[in-house]
Design an enzyme around this catalytic site. Structure first.
Site, PDB file in Angstrom:
ATOM      1  N   ASP A  70      -0.269  -4.041   1.769  1.00 38.00           N
ATOM      2  CA  ASP A  70       0.221  -5.252   1.113  1.00 38.00           C
ATOM      3  C   ASP A  70      -0.907  -6.157   0.638  1.00 38.00           C
ATOM      4  OD1 ASP A  70      -0.531  -5.849   3.736  1.00 38.00           O
ATOM      5  OD2 ASP A  70       1.489  -6.317   4.401  1.00 38.00           O
ATOM      6  N   ASN A 138       8.569 -11.050  14.368  1.00 42.28           N
ATOM      7  CA  ASN A 138       9.983 -10.885  13.990  1.00 42.28           C
ATOM      8  C   ASN A 138      10.293  -9.428  13.653  1.00 42.28           C
ATOM      9  OD1 ASN A 138       8.741 -10.523  11.550  1.00 42.28           O
ATOM     10  ND2 ASN A 138       9.722 -12.224  10.496  1.00 42.28           N
ATOM     11  N   HIS A 140       8.578  -7.484  11.570  1.00 45.00           N
ATOM     12  CA  HIS A 140       8.251  -7.010  10.224  1.00 45.00           C
ATOM     13  C   HIS A 140       7.151  -5.951  10.253  1.00 45.00           C
ATOM     14  CE1 HIS A 140       5.178 -10.520   9.731  1.00 45.00           C
ATOM     15  NE2 HIS A 140       4.482  -9.410   9.844  1.00 45.00           N
ATOM     16  N   GLU A 145      10.279  -8.158   5.643  1.00 40.95           N
ATOM     17  CA  GLU A 145      10.827  -9.102   6.606  1.00 40.95           C
ATOM     18  C   GLU A 145      12.234  -8.655   7.037  1.00 40.95           C
ATOM     19  OE1 GLU A 145       8.906 -11.163   7.872  1.00 40.95           O
ATOM     20  OE2 GLU A 145       7.779 -12.394   6.454  1.00 40.95           O
TER      21      GLU A 145
HETATM   22  C1  F6R Z   1      -0.793  -6.680   7.363  1.00 42.75           C
HETATM   23  C2  F6R Z   1       0.616  -6.465   7.602  1.00 42.75           C
HETATM   24  C3  F6R Z   1       1.402  -7.223   8.628  1.00 42.75           C
HETATM   25  C4  F6R Z   1       0.682  -7.338   9.974  1.00 42.75           C
HETATM   26  C5  F6R Z   1       1.539  -8.111  10.975  1.00 42.75           C
HETATM   27  C6  F6R Z   1       0.812  -8.340  12.275  1.00 42.75           C
HETATM   28  O1  F6R Z   1      -1.259  -5.805   6.372  1.00 42.75           O
HETATM   29  O2  F6R Z   1       1.162  -5.690   6.918  1.00 42.75           O
HETATM   30  O3  F6R Z   1       2.651  -6.597   8.805  1.00 42.75           O
HETATM   31  O4  F6R Z   1       0.399  -6.064  10.471  1.00 42.75           O
HETATM   32  O5  F6R Z   1       1.893  -9.354  10.436  1.00 42.75           O
HETATM   33  O6  F6R Z   1      -0.273  -9.179  12.039  1.00 42.75           O
HETATM   34  P1  F6R Z   1      -1.290  -9.602  13.184  1.00 42.75           P
HETATM   35  O7  F6R Z   1      -2.072  -8.387  13.523  1.00 42.75           O
HETATM   36  O8  F6R Z   1      -2.156 -10.660  12.527  1.00 42.75           O
HETATM   37  O9  F6R Z   1      -0.473 -10.118  14.315  1.00 42.75           O
END
Ligand code: F6R
Length: 247
Positions: A70, A138, A140, A145
């Site tokens: 992403d 959450n 995701h 989401e």
């Molecule tokens: C990042 C991504 C997100 C993160 C997720 C966890 O490329 O796709 O889904 O993997 O938000 O983020 P952290 O590791 O910062 O808790």
């Protein structure tokens, strides 16, 4: 019932070493590996460990390719919180992965066209061999989401307030994340031949338990991984806590 394999370690440092060793092994066995990459706080120590393994063992990424999950829509090129910048800083600049094969989704002037082009580029490489994933509180994955379709493809997604709040600390004081990002869809993610999900810290325990113990539900995007035959979860004891008998 999930088919996912769990590897549980006593600390995030051991998780990082284990994930780095695993990826190194995959690339050693198949130098042309197509990696699906993730960003976020969880992955900082993983890239650090992978860069170290690469330097110490001479592991080359010269024949590999990568596709990140992403990227925010609308950040100026080179913005300090862009995922491109994150990848440059933590991984790309330290290894010999060719720049033209280290891709992130980039919205450009036509985000819809960029999404289709990204899917086409992944397909042209023969698909993702190993997809790295973090997990949001959450549930995701990528920026998919709660409520995202399990067969979704690369698309423009709106971030929830909780994700914006969680990512605000990556931005300079006074700035907040853009409301939109391009993300691989859950369907795109599920097409990967193998998936490595990484979760560390108590804040991820509930999401991990919902993803793998509760029935699949679009309210928990990561639960879609229950359908995939080759998922390995690398986590620390704190994140695994909800997977115990009491969960
Ligand atoms: C990042 C991504 C997100 C993160 C997720 C966890 O490329 O796709 O889904 O993997 O938000 O983020 P952290 O590791 O910062 O808790």
């Amino acid at each position: 019932m999930t088919k996912a394999q769990f590897q549980v370690f006593s600390s995030p440092e051991f998780v990082a070493q284990a994930v780095a060793s695993h990826i190194a092994e995959v690339v050693r066995a198949r130098p042309q590996t197509v990696l699906g990459l993730a960003t976020g706080k969880t992955f900082v120590s993983i890239y650090e460990a992978l860069v170290r393994v690469s330097a110490e063992t001479g592991l080359s990424f010269a024949e590999a390719s990568s596709f990140n999950l992403d990227e925010y829509v609308g950040l100026p090129v080179g913005h300090s919180a862009s995922f491109r910048r994150y990848m440059e800083e933590h991984f790309f600049r330290h290894v010999d992965l060719p720049a033209d094969r280290a891709l992130l989704p980039e919205a450009g002037d036509d985000a819809e066209a960029a999404c289709s082009a990204y899917e086409a580029a992944i397909a042209a490489r023969g698909g993702v061999d190993v997809q790295l994933l973090g997990i949001g509180r959450n549930g995701h994955i990528g920026f998919n989401e709660p409520g995202s379709a399990f067969d979704g493809r690369t698309q423009v997604a709106r971030l929830t307030p909780s994700t914006i709040a969680a990512n605000t600390s990556d931005f300079p004081p006074g700035e907040v994340p853009p409301p939109e990002a391009i993300t691989m869809g859950i369907g795109t993610i599920l097409d990967a031949h193998a998936i490595v999900l990484v979760a560390t810290g108590a804040a991820k325990a509930e999401a991990l338990a919902r993803a793998f113990l509760a029935p699949m539900d679009v309210d928990c995007p990561a639960s879609a991984l229950q359908q995939h035959a080759h998922v390995t979860v690398f986590c620390d004891e704190a994140a695994f806590a909800g997977m115990g008998p009491k969960a």
